[in-house]
Design an enzyme around this catalytic site. Sequence first.
Site, PDB file in Angstrom:
ATOM      1  N   HIS A   1      29.239  94.289  12.854  1.00 32.66           N
ATOM      2  CA  HIS A   1      28.623  95.595  12.722  1.00 32.66           C
ATOM      3  C   HIS A   1      29.287  96.602  13.517  1.00 32.66           C
ATOM      4  O   HIS A   1      29.788  97.631  13.134  1.00 32.66           O
ATOM      5  CB  HIS A   1      27.363  95.552  13.302  1.00 32.66           C
ATOM      6  CG  HIS A   1      26.499  97.084  13.000  1.00 32.66           C
ATOM      7  ND1 HIS A   1      26.447  97.987  13.963  1.00 32.66           N
ATOM      8  CD2 HIS A   1      26.135  97.501  12.053  1.00 32.66           C
ATOM      9  CE1 HIS A   1      25.667  98.967  13.603  1.00 32.66           C
ATOM     10  NE2 HIS A   1      25.597  98.605  12.239  1.00 32.66           N
TER      11      HIS A   1
ATOM     12  N   VAL B   1      29.509 103.094  20.620  1.00 31.27           N
ATOM     13  CA  VAL B   1      29.367 102.051  19.792  1.00 31.27           C
ATOM     14  C   VAL B   1      29.753 100.778  20.717  1.00 31.27           C
ATOM     15  O   VAL B   1      30.959 100.459  20.886  1.00 31.27           O
ATOM     16  CB  VAL B   1      30.291 101.848  18.560  1.00 31.27           C
ATOM     17  CG1 VAL B   1      29.842 100.749  17.602  1.00 31.27           C
ATOM     18  CG2 VAL B   1      30.143 103.231  17.496  1.00 31.27           C
ATOM     19  N   ILE B   2      28.666 100.098  21.069  1.00 34.20           N
ATOM     20  CA  ILE B   2      28.977  98.929  21.959  1.00 34.20           C
ATOM     21  C   ILE B   2      29.094  97.590  21.287  1.00 34.20           C
ATOM     22  O   ILE B   2      28.209  97.236  20.147  1.00 34.20           O
ATOM     23  CB  ILE B   2      27.771  98.894  23.011  1.00 34.20           C
ATOM     24  CG1 ILE B   2      27.648 100.153  23.591  1.00 34.20           C
ATOM     25  CG2 ILE B   2      27.991  97.792  24.029  1.00 34.20           C
ATOM     26  CD1 ILE B   2      26.510 100.226  24.816  1.00 34.20           C
TER      27      ILE B   2
ATOM     28  N   THR C   1      27.909  90.672  16.208  1.00 36.01           N
ATOM     29  CA  THR C   1      28.200  90.644  14.929  1.00 36.01           C
ATOM     30  C   THR C   1      29.335  91.753  14.623  1.00 36.01           C
ATOM     31  O   THR C   1      29.765  92.371  15.559  1.00 36.01           O
ATOM     32  CB  THR C   1      26.937  91.156  14.022  1.00 36.01           C
ATOM     33  OG1 THR C   1      26.683  92.456  14.419  1.00 36.01           O
ATOM     34  CG2 THR C   1      25.489  90.420  14.537  1.00 36.01           C
TER      35      THR C   1
ATOM     36  N   ARG D   1      32.831 105.343  31.695  1.00 37.55           N
ATOM     37  CA  ARG D   1      33.411 106.181  30.774  1.00 37.55           C
ATOM     38  C   ARG D   1      32.622 107.526  30.550  1.00 37.55           C
ATOM     39  O   ARG D   1      33.084 108.486  29.957  1.00 37.55           O
ATOM     40  CB  ARG D   1      34.152 105.483  29.504  1.00 37.55           C
ATOM     41  CG  ARG D   1      35.024 104.716  29.999  1.00 37.55           C
ATOM     42  CD  ARG D   1      35.571 103.720  29.068  1.00 37.55           C
ATOM     43  NE  ARG D   1      36.409 102.804  29.221  1.00 37.55           N
ATOM     44  CZ  ARG D   1      36.359 101.632  29.756  1.00 37.55           C
ATOM     45  NH1 ARG D   1      35.327 101.382  30.586  1.00 37.55           N
ATOM     46  NH2 ARG D   1      37.291 101.085  30.367  1.00 37.55           N
TER      47      ARG D   1
END
Length: 154
Positions: free
Chosen positions: A87, A80-81, A85, A126
Amino acid sequence: MTVYEGATAADGRTVCILVSRFNARVTERLLEGAVRTLLECGVGEADLDIVYVPGAWELPLAARRAARRGYAAIVALGCVIRGETAHFDHVSRAATDGLSRVQLTSDVPIGLGVLTPDTLDQALARAGGELGNAGTEAARAALRMADLQRQLGS
């Protein structure tokens, strides 16, 4: 004094890898690292299942189902980058909190390979880049915890 430390030897254990399709450029590299590590540690191909989910949000539900199937360990992979927002905050928190709950309620160890970087470059670093592979680390952690579960009993 007795000291317990989980080993990465698979010893016939079954493992399920859950992998998010969202940010596939990153998650496929995490998957490569996890699979390679599990096979090197002695997990047989017949004892290794890979389950694709749409995104990190869906990982906890898939983990709960996998835990019910009796795997010795689960490896959860996602990315999840951070965006512009909120989100990012909601999805990353839901994924990690949900996976934690599944692990604690099922007693099935879950290796956490969900990246939460600020940028794609950080994620790639990573996921087999200059900072190693979080999929590899999550796979080793899952095996070590499965072995600790065996050692410590019920």
